[in-house]
Design a protein around this motif. Structure first.
Motif, PDB file in Angstrom:
ATOM      1  N   GLU A 166       0.831  -1.203   0.000  1.00 41.26           N
ATOM      2  CA  GLU A 166       0.000   0.000   0.000  1.00 41.26           C
ATOM      3  C   GLU A 166       0.865   1.251   0.000  1.00 41.26           C
ATOM      4  OE1 GLU A 166      -2.730  -0.400   3.260  1.00 41.26           O
ATOM      5  OE2 GLU A 166      -4.072  -1.698   2.112  1.00 41.26           O
ATOM      6  N   ARG A 217     -12.730  -2.961  -2.451  1.00 40.55           N
ATOM      7  CA  ARG A 217     -12.663  -1.650  -1.787  1.00 40.55           C
ATOM      8  C   ARG A 217     -11.213  -1.172  -1.690  1.00 40.55           C
ATOM      9  NH1 ARG A 217     -15.620  -0.045   3.936  1.00 40.55           N
ATOM     10  NH2 ARG A 217     -15.052   2.158   3.918  1.00 40.55           N
ATOM     11  N   ASP A 218     -10.308  -2.090  -1.316  1.00 39.59           N
ATOM     12  CA  ASP A 218      -8.876  -1.744  -1.250  1.00 39.59           C
ATOM     13  C   ASP A 218      -8.386  -1.255  -2.613  1.00 39.59           C
ATOM     14  OD1 ASP A 218      -8.483  -2.465   1.413  1.00 39.59           O
ATOM     15  OD2 ASP A 218      -7.929  -4.526   0.919  1.00 39.59           O
ATOM     16  N   ARG A 221      -9.545   2.195  -3.543  1.00 34.26           N
ATOM     17  CA  ARG A 221      -8.808   3.198  -2.769  1.00 34.26           C
ATOM     18  C   ARG A 221      -7.382   3.347  -3.303  1.00 34.26           C
ATOM     19  NH1 ARG A 221      -5.663   1.969   1.238  1.00 34.26           N
ATOM     20  NH2 ARG A 221      -6.683  -0.042   1.562  1.00 34.26           N
TER      21      ARG A 221
END
Length: 230
Positions: A166, A217-218, A221
């Motif tokens: 991330e 969802r990750d 984002r």
């Protein structure tokens, strides 16, 4: 996906050759970067060294293929432009390698650069000259194998890699949008629209993140990073 296939492209025009000198340099430099990166990854992942050396050899073969594409059109690639184009990703990879950040290195090379290449090659194939089309069709098949290597390793190490992935995404994805913006005009001369490049990259990158283990969802984002630069 909308392309400019209906428009006859003059591969011998000075305008086309001028744009091609930069695009050709980008793909040549991209394959050189990939070669260097896979050799470095082999040092960082000694148990995968032989496998990664095989991927590196493929990239060098691709580089020679794209050099022949330029020669076929009597175009001299602007290699200084190509090196500048990859400078930010190159530096980030080198910094991560120095710090022993295998996950960051894999995200940069095996996900971001490979997805970028796959998107660009797939959009280019329908509008390429006959010689370059044959070369590029062969190359893109190999790139899926390279993408798969990164996916499989990161999938197997997902829980311990997730936070670094991330962070690496946040640092490096915006660079891709800046790179796309740099070549919008040249790509259009070759019959490649920026919107199609962005769409294909996002699809390939999103699928790779999903295969590794990120949720929808990750992915939404993470994909949003850098879109403001697009």
């Amino acid at each position: 996906m909308p392309q400019l296939e209906a428009i006859a492209i003059d591969f011998q025009s000075e305008t086309y050759k001028d744009a091609y000198s930069r695009i050709n340099a980008i793909v040549i430099e991209g394959e050189q970067e990939a070669y260097d990166n896979y050799i470095k990854l082999g040092e960082m992942l000694p148990e995968q060294k032989e496998n990664l050396a095989g991927l590196a050899k493929m990239e060098m073969r691709h580089k020679k293929g794209f050099q022949s594409c330029g020669r076929n059109l009597t175009v001299t690639p602007d290699m200084e432009f190509g090196r500048e184009f990859f400078a930010s990703l190159h530096q980030n990879f080198q910094d991560a390698a120095t710090q022993g950040k295998v996950v960051t290195c894999l995200l940069i090379q095996s996900l971001i650069i490979e997805c970028f290449a796959i998107a660009a090659y797939n959009i280019y194939i329908p509008v390429a000259d006959d010689f370059a089309r044959k070369i590029t069709e062969g190359v893109v098949k190999d790139e899926y194998l390279h993408l798969n290597f990164g996916e499989e390793w990161l999938k197997a190490n997902f829980e311990t890699s997730k936070a670094e992935l991330e962070d690496a995404n946040r640092q490096n994805l915006p660079i891709i949008w800046r790179m796309l913006n740099q070549v919008t005009d040249d790509a259009r001369v070759l019959g490649m629209e920026k919107e199609a490049l962005v769409e294909d990259f996002m699809i390939a990158y999103g699928e790779a993140l999903s295969n590794i283990g990120f949720s929808t969802r990750d992915i939404m984002r993470m994909s949003a990073y850098g879109l403001t630069a697009a």
